[in-house]
Design a protein around this motif. Sequence first.
Motif, short mmCIF file in Angstrom:
data_model
loop_
_atom_site.label_atom_id
_atom_site.label_comp_id
_atom_site.label_asym_id
_atom_site.label_seq_id
_atom_site.Cartn_x
_atom_site.Cartn_y
_atom_site.Cartn_z
N GLY A 35 0.82 -1.20 0.00
CA GLY A 35 0.00 0.00 0.00
C GLY A 35 0.85 1.24 0.00
N TRP A 36 0.33 2.28 -0.60
CA TRP A 36 0.94 3.61 -0.51
C TRP A 36 0.04 4.48 0.36
CZ3 TRP A 36 5.65 5.21 -1.85
CH2 TRP A 36 6.36 4.49 -2.81
N SER A 49 -3.25 4.04 -2.32
CA SER A 49 -3.46 2.97 -3.29
C SER A 49 -2.92 1.66 -2.74
CB SER A 49 -2.77 3.31 -4.61
OG SER A 49 -3.08 2.35 -5.61
N CYS A 50 -3.31 0.56 -3.38
CA CYS A 50 -2.91 -0.77 -2.95
C CYS A 50 -2.76 -1.65 -4.17
CB CYS A 50 -4.00 -1.32 -2.02
SG CYS A 50 -3.88 -3.06 -1.61
N CYS A 96 5.34 3.63 1.82
CA CYS A 96 4.81 2.35 1.36
C CYS A 96 4.80 1.39 2.55
CB CYS A 96 5.60 1.79 0.19
SG CYS A 96 7.32 1.37 0.51
N ALA A 97 3.90 0.44 2.47
CA ALA A 97 3.73 -0.51 3.55
C ALA A 97 3.40 -1.88 2.97
CB ALA A 97 2.61 -0.05 4.49
N ALA A 98 3.70 -2.92 3.72
CA ALA A 98 3.49 -4.28 3.24
C ALA A 98 2.67 -5.09 4.23
CB ALA A 98 4.83 -4.97 3.00
N ARG A 99 1.81 -5.89 3.66
CA ARG A 99 1.05 -6.87 4.45
C ARG A 99 1.37 -8.23 3.85
NH1 ARG A 99 -2.35 -8.59 8.78
NH2 ARG A 99 -3.25 -10.55 8.03
#
Length: 130
Positions: A35-36, A49-50, A96-99
């Motif tokens: 994701g941003w 956004s994703c 930015c991020a991560a799942r």
Amino acid sequence: QVQLVESGGGLVQPGGSLRLSCAASGFTLGYYRIGWFRQAPGKEREGVSCISSRDDTTYYADSAKGRFTISRDGAKNTVYLEMNSLKLEDTAVYYCAARLGDETSTVCSRYYWDRYYMYWGQGIQVTVSS
């Protein structure tokens, strides 16, 4: 360990374009979504956004629809955010991020596309100014 590094920020005039990159390391297998997000001074962080690794499906906040494009290069483990027609109100620190997870939890569902992220980058400044 998982690391996310943003790049590509800077100063741009209204109407201009920038491309942000999010280089990910520490995970190459399995499902994930990136994701941003952004946070402007004095405001709460908001999702932009994703994108999902499962099938490259995407989701955009209303503020980003029609102007921003998220994409992924799996070979480089990098996610991009192409930002066009930038406005003054796009000025913010972008993250930015991560799942990571299973097939279900890593889709960009409209119910939780901006939630439950596990890892975050350090952020990068985007300034839109004339």
